[in-house]
Design an enzyme around this catalytic site. Structure first.
Site, PDB file in Angstrom:
ATOM      1  CG  ASP A  81      -1.942   1.020   1.309  1.00  0.00           C
ATOM      2  OD1 ASP A  81      -2.411   1.436   0.240  1.00  0.00           O
ATOM      3  OD2 ASP A  81      -2.316   1.434   2.437  1.00  0.00           O
ATOM      4  CG  ASN A 251      -7.154   1.155  -0.234  1.00  0.00           C
ATOM      5  OD1 ASN A 251      -7.623   0.359  -1.041  1.00  0.00           O
ATOM      6  ND2 ASN A 251      -5.918   1.582  -0.288  1.00  0.00           N
ATOM      7  CG  ASP A 253      -4.898   1.624   8.317  1.00  0.00           C
ATOM      8  OD1 ASP A 253      -5.132   1.034   9.394  1.00  0.00           O
ATOM      9  OD2 ASP A 253      -3.759   2.018   8.028  1.00  0.00           O
TER      10      ASP A 253
HETATM   11  P1  13P Z   1      -8.642   5.226   5.883  1.00  0.00           P
HETATM   12  O1  13P Z   1      -7.717   6.105   6.672  1.00  0.00           O
HETATM   13  O2  13P Z   1      -9.892   5.948   5.498  1.00  0.00           O
HETATM   14  O3  13P Z   1      -8.941   3.922   6.536  1.00  0.00           O
HETATM   15  O4  13P Z   1      -7.897   4.894   4.482  1.00  0.00           O
HETATM   16  C1  13P Z   1      -6.969   3.842   4.400  1.00  0.00           C
HETATM   17  C2  13P Z   1      -6.213   3.838   3.118  1.00  0.00           C
HETATM   18  O5  13P Z   1      -6.515   4.506   2.154  1.00  0.00           O
HETATM   19  C3  13P Z   1      -5.061   2.938   3.048  1.00  0.00           C
HETATM   20  O6  13P Z   1      -4.378   3.051   1.837  1.00  0.00           O
HETATM   21  O1  G3H Z   2      -2.972   5.030   3.658  1.00  0.00           O
HETATM   22  C1  G3H Z   2      -2.161   4.708   4.515  1.00  0.00           C
HETATM   23  C2  G3H Z   2      -2.488   3.657   5.490  1.00  0.00           C
HETATM   24  O2  G3H Z   2      -3.496   4.085   6.353  1.00  0.00           O
HETATM   25  C3  G3H Z   2      -1.243   3.158   6.189  1.00  0.00           C
HETATM   26  O3  G3H Z   2      -0.821   4.024   7.188  1.00  0.00           O
HETATM   27  O4  G3H Z   2       1.692   4.282   7.003  1.00  0.00           O
HETATM   28  O5  G3H Z   2       0.498   4.575   9.192  1.00  0.00           O
HETATM   29  O6  G3H Z   2       0.731   2.302   8.182  1.00  0.00           O
HETATM   30  P1  G3H Z   2       0.600   3.787   7.929  1.00  0.00           P
HETATM   31 ZN    ZN Z   3      -4.472   5.068   1.061  1.00  0.00          ZN
END
Ligand code: 13P
Ligand code: G3H
Ligand code: ZN
Length: 305
Positions: A81, A251, A253
């Site tokens: 990602d 996506n 997270d």
């Molecule tokens: P959120 O912060 O909305 O969960 O998005 C996650 C994301 O785009 C990871 O690539």
């Molecule tokens: O879009 C990004 C994701 O939410 C990942 O975040 O770099 O803190 O793991 P992170």
């Molecule tokens: Zn993202």
């Protein structure tokens, strides 16, 4: 079984559903996502960010993800990602990822095209899918910019970009942002823009920053001491509209993080004598699993494996 993003997303776009791309950081989040997929009979994309490669260590996190995917009864892909440079993408391909995102959205258009082409040329011969991003998401996190500097994806540029780079899937900016604070006023996406993009671009599209920030997760976390009351996500109705218009990967997270923190806070508050990590992290895994399952149902991927 281990598959690529392309294998999961082409049928998803064709049939009007989306694959959840769920970010994992450790054993708990990974097994929450994997168990949810098996129980919902849903394909899933295990999303791993560069900062997780540093946090967990690439061999550890990819080893766990491969174990989950290879032993699962449903198809799963292991996806980088927001890959930030060619070297990280190449390292992940070498390590067995089945899909990589190269995020050149911060570069000038020509540089984004050149970098994406280079990653495609490296990944395709190894059977690995490539996602690129065009436009810039607003938001409060590292990967986002101030609202005024957000750039929504231009449909005509998207068409040319896809043709020129040979990328498999494209992330578009239509008003979402990363993190828990997505809107100060009305929570709305540029659905008209997405309509035009999806007429011009036939490959599967990706929606980043798509957490809905469910009220029950905020209330639970705040009840046990968090301070998240201004958080606001993407309404589920907007996500459904986006999926009906060609978004084939969504996506998430933040919602999993909120699930985690609410549960950990609850256990530590209610059981102050507890110090067994399994008793603290086990309920967090269950709540993350519940959230992962709800995404599979909402996005229409449940029952598709
Ligand atoms: P959120 O912060 O909305 O969960 O998005 C996650 C994301 O785009 C990871 O690539
Ligand atoms: O879009 C990004 C994701 O939410 C990942 O975040 O770099 O803190 O793991 P992170
Ligand atoms: Zn993202």
């Amino acid at each position: 079984m281990l598959v690529t993003n392309k294998e999961l997303m082409v049928p998803a776009r064709k049939n009007g559903y989306a694959i959840p791309a769920l970010n994992v950081q450790n054993l708990e989040s990974l097994t929450a996502v994997a168990q949810a997929a098996v129980e919902e009979k849903s394909p899933v994309i295990i999303a791993i960010s560069p900062s997780v490669l540093k946090y967990a260590g690439l061999p550890y996190i990819v080893g766990m993800a491969k174990t989950a995917a290879q032993s699962a009864t449903v198809p799963m892909s292991i996806h980088l990602d927001h890959g930030e440079d060619f070297e990280t993408a190449a390292k992940c391909v070498e390590a067995g990822f089945t899909s990589v995102m190269i995020d050149g959205s911060f570069l000038k258009l020509e540089e984004n095209i050149a970098l994406t082409k280079k990653v495609v040329a490296m990944a395709h011969p190894k059977g690995v899918s490539v996602e690129a991003e065009l436009g810039r998401l607003a938001g409060v996190e590292e990967r986002s910019v101030e609202e005024k500097d957000a750039i929504l994806t231009d449909p005509e540029t998207a068409k040319d970009f896809v043709e020129e780079t040979g990328v498999d899937t494209l992330a578009v900016a239509i008003g979402t942002s990363h993190g828990a604070y997505k809107f100060k006023s009305e929570a709305k996406l540029d659905i008209e823009r997405l309509k035009v993009i999806s007429q011009k671009v036939q490959i599967p599209l990706v929606l980043h920053g798509a957490s809905s920030v469910p009220q029950w997760l905020i209330e639970k976390a705040d009840k046990y001491g968090a301070q998240l009351s201004n958080a606001k996500g993407i309404p589920e109705t907007e996500i459904k509209k986006a999926i009906s218009l060609g978004i084939a990967k969504v996506n998430v997270d933040t919602d999993l993080r909120l699930a985690f923190t609410g549960s950990v806070r609850e256990v530590l508050t209610n059981s102050p004598k507890e110090f067994d990590p399994r008793k603290i992290l086990g309920p967090a895994r269950e709540t993350m699993k519940q959230v992962a399952k709800s995404k599979m149902q909402l996005f229409g991927s449940a029952g598709k494996a």
